[in-house]
Enzyme design. Structure first.
Site, short mmCIF file in Angstrom:
data_model
loop_
_atom_site.label_atom_id
_atom_site.label_comp_id
_atom_site.label_asym_id
_atom_site.label_seq_id
_atom_site.Cartn_x
_atom_site.Cartn_y
_atom_site.Cartn_z
N MET A 201 0.84 -1.20 0.00
CA MET A 201 0.00 0.00 0.00
C MET A 201 0.88 1.25 0.00
SD MET A 201 -3.34 -0.97 2.22
CE MET A 201 -2.60 -0.90 3.84
N GLY A 202 2.13 1.09 -0.40
CA GLY A 202 3.04 2.23 -0.45
C GLY A 202 3.65 2.52 0.91
N ALA A 203 4.27 3.72 1.04
CA ALA A 203 5.02 4.10 2.25
C ALA A 203 6.06 3.01 2.55
CB ALA A 203 4.09 4.34 3.44
N LEU A 204 6.84 2.68 1.55
CA LEU A 204 7.74 1.53 1.63
C LEU A 204 8.87 1.77 2.63
CD1 LEU A 204 8.04 0.64 -2.18
CD2 LEU A 204 6.29 -0.05 -0.52
N VAL B 50 10.71 -7.59 9.70
CA VAL B 50 11.93 -6.79 9.92
C VAL B 50 11.67 -5.89 11.12
CG1 VAL B 50 13.51 -5.08 8.92
CG2 VAL B 50 12.50 -6.87 7.47
N SER C 115 4.37 0.86 8.35
CA SER C 115 4.17 2.21 7.82
C SER C 115 3.52 3.11 8.87
CB SER C 115 3.27 2.15 6.58
OG SER C 115 3.85 1.29 5.63
N ARG C 116 2.80 2.50 9.80
CA ARG C 116 2.11 3.29 10.83
C ARG C 116 3.06 3.81 11.91
NH1 ARG C 116 -2.17 -0.31 9.46
NH2 ARG C 116 -4.08 0.86 9.08
N GLY D 12 4.47 -10.15 4.13
CA GLY D 12 5.22 -10.10 5.38
C GLY D 12 4.56 -10.92 6.48
N HIS E 224 9.43 -3.71 3.45
CA HIS E 224 9.08 -3.91 2.04
C HIS E 224 10.33 -4.26 1.22
CE1 HIS E 224 5.71 -1.20 3.37
NE2 HIS E 224 5.04 -2.17 2.81
O1 PAF Z 1 -0.34 -5.78 3.63
C1 PAF Z 1 -0.70 -4.85 2.88
O2 PAF Z 1 0.04 -3.91 2.62
C2 PAF Z 1 -2.10 -4.89 2.27
O3 PAF Z 1 -3.01 -5.48 3.13
C3 PAF Z 1 -2.14 -5.56 0.89
C4 PAF Z 1 -1.74 -7.04 0.97
C5 PAF Z 1 -1.21 -4.84 -0.07
C6 PAF Z 1 -3.55 -5.50 0.32
O4 PAF Z 1 -4.01 -4.19 0.19
#
Ligand code: PAF
Length: 306
Positions: A38-41, A185, A195-196, A156, A45
């Protein structure tokens, strides 16, 4: 933005164009490895991407899609970090070939109303606290699998229930994707990367360490059985009043009832400050001959920066 090339990276926002691009790669005989995000890598990630890139000969696809349907609260979605350019930089650094960054309209065109509903596990643990969450997650993951057609997909272990449910979906619906779980990690003090975590201020960040400390204490008590595990973890959490526990649960590795002996998973969710965090650890119950330290089975595995 369809098929935009930035450096070695090709970015698609159109599902049909991405599917066509992948068909071309497939004709060259290359397997496809997908990392859904969902981004904010962050470094977690990066570990998923590195695991994907270790697939021999594979092209690596990272999807960046902030799925609004899996957020129960508008404020949680609104404050979810968005860093698209930084995410592309991470993908470039990690040697990703394709990024799929669709719009909400592309992923949920009007009239699309089919969903994937998990079995009973989808309403337990995270599913009990976040009704409908796993329907939204499995539905978007199924769509991503349909668009990308990956041979392997990487998730993950931090979102352990999600991983188990995705594995079940793939098995039950015969999707033919090999789902790979990648170890969590952690920061140097044990906090699982998420990300939170950017929302944790100084006090909350310090208190959040209690989550991994509780899991570690529980794992180390595994040799004494299930009750000892839960007691040890609860003791640590009770010592940190800034942590509001949602659940602490001991299960078997497939998230069925915990055994008296053998492999198990200890999971928790808690709110720290205004931020809800989850974490989990694998452990052995009633087994004396396993390593019980922070680097091995029976304790938190610090695969990242520990
Ligand atoms: O784990 C996540 O980042 C999300 O739940 C996913 C698997 C990308 C689905 O939106």
């Amino acid at each position: 933005m369809t098929g935009t090339r930035r450096g070695e990276l090709t970015i698609h926002d159109d599902p049909a164009a991405l599917s066509a691009g992948i068909r071309t790669l497939r004709r060259a005989g290359r397997p496809v490895a997908l990392v859904p995000t969902m981004g904010a890598l962050h470094a977690g990630h990066r570990a998923l991407i590195r695991a994907a890139r270790a697939t021999p000969g594979a092209s690596t696809v990272v999807s960046i899609y902030l799925n609004p349907l899996q957020f129960e609260f508008r404020h949680d979605l609104d404050r979810y970090p968005r860093r698209f350019d930084a995410d592309l930089a991470v993908c470039r650094e990690e040697g990703v070939e394709l990024v799929f960054a669709p719009s909400v309209a592309a992923m949920s065109p009007s009239g699309s109303d089919t969903t994937v509903v998990p079995g009973a596990l989808g309403t337990e643990l995270e599913g009990a606290s976040r009704p409908g969450h796993f329907i939204a997650v499995l539905t978007v993951v199924a769509k991503l699998f349909g668009i990308v057609g990956p041979d392997r997909a990487f998730f993950g272990e931090k979102d352990y229930q999600q991983l188990v449910l995705v594995q079940r979906m793939v098995q039950d619906l015969r999707m033919g994707v090999h789902v790979v779980g990648v170890p969590t990690v952690r920061d140097t003090d044990g906090l699982a990367l998420s990300s939170r975590n950017v929302h944790l201020d100084g006090e909350a960040r310090a208190a959040a360490v209690a989550l991994s400390a509780a899991l570690n204490a529980g794992a180390q008590a595994g040799v004494h059985g299930p009750d000892a595990v839960l007691a040890a973890a609860s003791d640590v959490l009770a010592g940190q009043p800034a942590v509001a526990l949602d659940y602490l649960a001991l299960r078997d590795p497939q998230l069925g009832p915990a055994p008296q002996r053998g492999p198990a998973r200890l999971l928790l969710a808690a709110t720290v400050g205004a931020t809800r965090l989850i974490d989990n650890v694998d452990l052995h119950l009633g087994v004396a001959d396993v390593a019980l330290d922070v680097n091995g089975r029976g304790g938190l595995r610090c695969s990242g920066r520990c």
